[in-house]
Motif scaffolding. Structure first.
Motif, short mmCIF file in Angstrom:
data_model
loop_
_atom_site.label_atom_id
_atom_site.label_comp_id
_atom_site.label_asym_id
_atom_site.label_seq_id
_atom_site.Cartn_x
_atom_site.Cartn_y
_atom_site.Cartn_z
N ARG A 234 0.83 -1.21 0.00
CA ARG A 234 0.00 0.00 0.00
C ARG A 234 0.86 1.25 0.00
NH1 ARG A 234 -3.53 -0.73 5.11
NH2 ARG A 234 -4.20 1.38 4.55
N LYS A 235 1.95 1.24 0.77
CA LYS A 235 2.85 2.39 0.82
C LYS A 235 3.56 2.57 -0.53
CE LYS A 235 2.01 3.37 5.12
NZ LYS A 235 1.22 4.57 5.50
N LYS A 236 3.94 1.48 -1.17
CA LYS A 236 4.59 1.57 -2.48
C LYS A 236 3.63 2.12 -3.52
CE LYS A 236 7.19 -2.00 -3.74
NZ LYS A 236 7.57 -3.42 -3.91
N HIS A 237 2.37 1.68 -3.44
CA HIS A 237 1.37 2.19 -4.38
C HIS A 237 1.15 3.69 -4.18
CE1 HIS A 237 -2.90 2.46 -6.00
NE2 HIS A 237 -2.13 2.18 -7.04
N THR A 238 1.14 4.13 -2.93
CA THR A 238 1.01 5.57 -2.64
C THR A 238 2.19 6.33 -3.22
OG1 THR A 238 -0.19 5.11 -0.59
CG2 THR A 238 0.81 7.29 -0.81
N LEU A 239 3.40 5.79 -3.07
CA LEU A 239 4.59 6.43 -3.63
C LEU A 239 4.49 6.53 -5.16
CD1 LEU A 239 7.42 7.60 -3.46
CD2 LEU A 239 8.33 5.26 -3.35
N ILE A 240 4.02 5.46 -5.79
CA ILE A 240 3.84 5.47 -7.25
C ILE A 240 2.90 6.59 -7.67
CG2 ILE A 240 2.78 4.19 -9.17
CD1 ILE A 240 3.91 1.63 -7.84
N GLN A 241 1.79 6.72 -6.97
CA GLN A 241 0.81 7.76 -7.30
C GLN A 241 1.40 9.15 -7.11
OE1 GLN A 241 -2.35 6.38 -4.66
NE2 GLN A 241 -3.54 5.69 -6.42
N GLN A 242 2.18 9.34 -6.05
CA GLN A 242 2.80 10.66 -5.81
C GLN A 242 3.86 10.98 -6.86
OE1 GLN A 242 1.67 12.84 -3.85
NE2 GLN A 242 0.25 11.57 -2.68
N LEU A 243 4.61 9.98 -7.30
CA LEU A 243 5.60 10.19 -8.36
C LEU A 243 4.92 10.57 -9.67
CD1 LEU A 243 8.02 7.20 -7.64
CD2 LEU A 243 8.58 9.63 -7.43
N GLU A 244 3.85 9.87 -10.00
CA GLU A 244 3.11 10.19 -11.23
C GLU A 244 2.58 11.62 -11.19
OE1 GLU A 244 0.10 7.22 -11.25
OE2 GLU A 244 1.33 5.69 -12.22
N LYS A 245 2.17 12.04 -10.01
CA LYS A 245 1.52 13.35 -9.87
C LYS A 245 2.52 14.51 -9.80
CE LYS A 245 -1.73 15.73 -6.77
NZ LYS A 245 -2.51 15.58 -5.51
N ASN A 246 3.66 14.30 -9.12
CA ASN A 246 4.52 15.44 -8.77
C ASN A 246 5.92 15.46 -9.37
OD1 ASN A 246 2.64 16.70 -6.89
ND2 ASN A 246 3.02 14.94 -5.56
N LEU A 247 6.41 14.32 -9.90
CA LEU A 247 7.81 14.26 -10.32
C LEU A 247 8.12 15.24 -11.44
CD1 LEU A 247 10.49 12.92 -9.76
CD2 LEU A 247 9.91 11.14 -11.41
N ASP A 248 7.23 15.39 -12.42
CA ASP A 248 7.47 16.33 -13.53
C ASP A 248 7.62 17.76 -13.02
OD1 ASP A 248 7.44 14.32 -15.39
OD2 ASP A 248 5.35 14.61 -15.97
N ASN A 249 6.78 18.13 -12.06
CA ASN A 249 6.85 19.49 -11.51
C ASN A 249 8.16 19.71 -10.74
OD1 ASN A 249 4.25 20.31 -12.41
ND2 ASN A 249 3.31 19.18 -10.72
N ILE A 250 8.64 18.65 -10.06
CA ILE A 250 9.91 18.77 -9.32
C ILE A 250 11.06 18.98 -10.30
CG2 ILE A 250 11.55 17.56 -7.83
CD1 ILE A 250 9.16 16.12 -6.58
N GLU A 251 11.04 18.29 -11.42
CA GLU A 251 12.11 18.44 -12.41
C GLU A 251 12.12 19.84 -13.00
OE1 GLU A 251 11.47 15.25 -15.16
OE2 GLU A 251 12.71 13.86 -14.00
N VAL A 252 10.96 20.43 -13.16
CA VAL A 252 10.88 21.80 -13.68
C VAL A 252 11.45 22.79 -12.66
CG1 VAL A 252 9.29 23.67 -14.36
CG2 VAL A 252 8.93 21.33 -15.20
#
Length: 350
Positions: A234-252
């Motif tokens: 469940r924690k890994k799935h939450t991390l996956i969802q957060q990466l999908e949602k926020n990683l692009d914005n962090i790179e910018v």
């Protein structure tokens, strides 16, 4: 089209066959009632079958009382039968006997239709109750003797499948090597498998008091580990969802913070794979080396937090959900590793 015949289907068929054989030998009529009871009574585990029998006794007792009152007070016309069914269903649900509602309705209808001219035919009622009893006990006997389910193997298979899929996504998401539609499909599939594993864990948890467990200590130890494995998923799935949602914005916003996040995801993914391999006795993790790895991960997490000091609110909203998910996953993996090591030590002593 895929066509699979599972053990539960086979057991249901055998329970029906056994029911028909018994009722045929005794010479009872309306064998279909017993057959329907056998189908309704087939449960996914032995303990649930046992609980189902206890619930059947209580719920059918309630049904019997209301059926007799209905016959004596309002007769056995269609409206009175329907009214008694409604009242009995409501009371069974209130008592928490939801699983046996269908069987209770079947019993009530049979008993009320057994009356003649608003009088109670007790012989007919006893016969109908016997039909239900034969069906329920036939299902229980078949469930105990035929294909007794290996719940631990089934549950771990679900956990392993979900773990492999989450590990794969945690590898490809930071590198952007998967199309968005495929990623979404895999995400939904992972969520479905995790939910199935959680539901199946409830089944295996029910078996704790079963008399049919041979190595009870090992069984109890394993279900604790499985519970923690599902929490990790469940924690890994939450991390996956957060990466999908926020990683692009962090790179910018900042490539430096993005690099730290990707490094952490890679390290924690490897850690997760190693813990599972250790549970399967396919890998021996040196505890000292593992401590160094976890310390390195803690340092990276601290570096990420320090890099956020003084950042504006927008950066925090993107980075913090991912960082928090990583920290929670790391904490759960650390607990899971401890339980797996205890199991490993005890297995070596035996």
């Amino acid at each position: 089209m895929e066509f699979n015949i599972g053990p539960r289907m086979v057991k249901t068929g055998l329970a029906v066959a056994l029911t028909l054989l018994i009722t045929g030998m005794i010479g009872m009529e309306l064998q279909i009632v017993a057959a329907m009871a056998a189908v309704l009574a087939m449960q996914p585990s032995i303990m649930r079958s046992f609980k189902y029998i206890k619930e059947v006794v209580i719920s059918n007792g309630v049904g019997l009382v209301f059926a007799l009152l209905g016959i004596l007070l309002v007769g056995n016309n269609p409206i009175s039968v329907g009214a008694v069914v409604i009242i009995s269903i409501a009371i069974n649900i209130r008592l928490g006997l939801n699983k046996t509602v269908s069987l209770t309705v079947l019993t009530i209808v049979n008993m009320m239709l057994a009356s003649d001219n608003d009088t109670v035919n007790f012989v007919y009622i006893i016969e109908r109750l016997s039909l239900v009893g034969i069906g329920v006990f036939s299902a229980f006997i078949v469930n105990v003797l035929v294909y007794p389910p290996d719940h631990q193997k089934i549950l771990y298979g679900m956990i392993k499948k979900a773990s492999e899929k989450t590990n794969f996504l945690l590898r490809v998401i930071p590198n952007k090597t998967m199309s968005v539609p495929q990623m979404k499909n895999d995400d939904r599939e992972i969520e479905k498998i995790i939910n199935n594993a959680r539901d199946y864990y409830e089944i295996i948890s029910d078996e704790r008091n079963s008399l049919f467990i041979r190595k009870r200590t090992d069984f109890l130890r394993n279900i604790v580990i499985y519970r923690h494995m599902i929490t990790v998923l469940r924690k890994k799935h939450t991390l996956i969802q957060q990466l999908e949602k926020n990683l692009d914005n962090i790179e910018v916003i900042s490539s430096g913070k993005s690099h730290l996040v990707k490094k952490l995801v890679s390290e924690i993914n490897t850690y997760s794979e190693n813990v599972l391999l250790m549970y399967e006795d396919r890998l021996i993790l040196d505890s000292d080396l593992q401590k160094e790895t976890k310390n390195a991960m803690r340092i990276t997490i601290n570096n990420l937090i320090e890099a956020l000091q003084g950042s504006d609110f927008e950066k925090w909203t993107y980075v913090f959900p991912i960082a928090n998910s990583i920290i929670e996953l790391f904490y759960e993996l650390d607990k899971l590793e401890k339980f797996v090591r205890i199991k490993e030590i005890r297995d070596n002593k035996q």
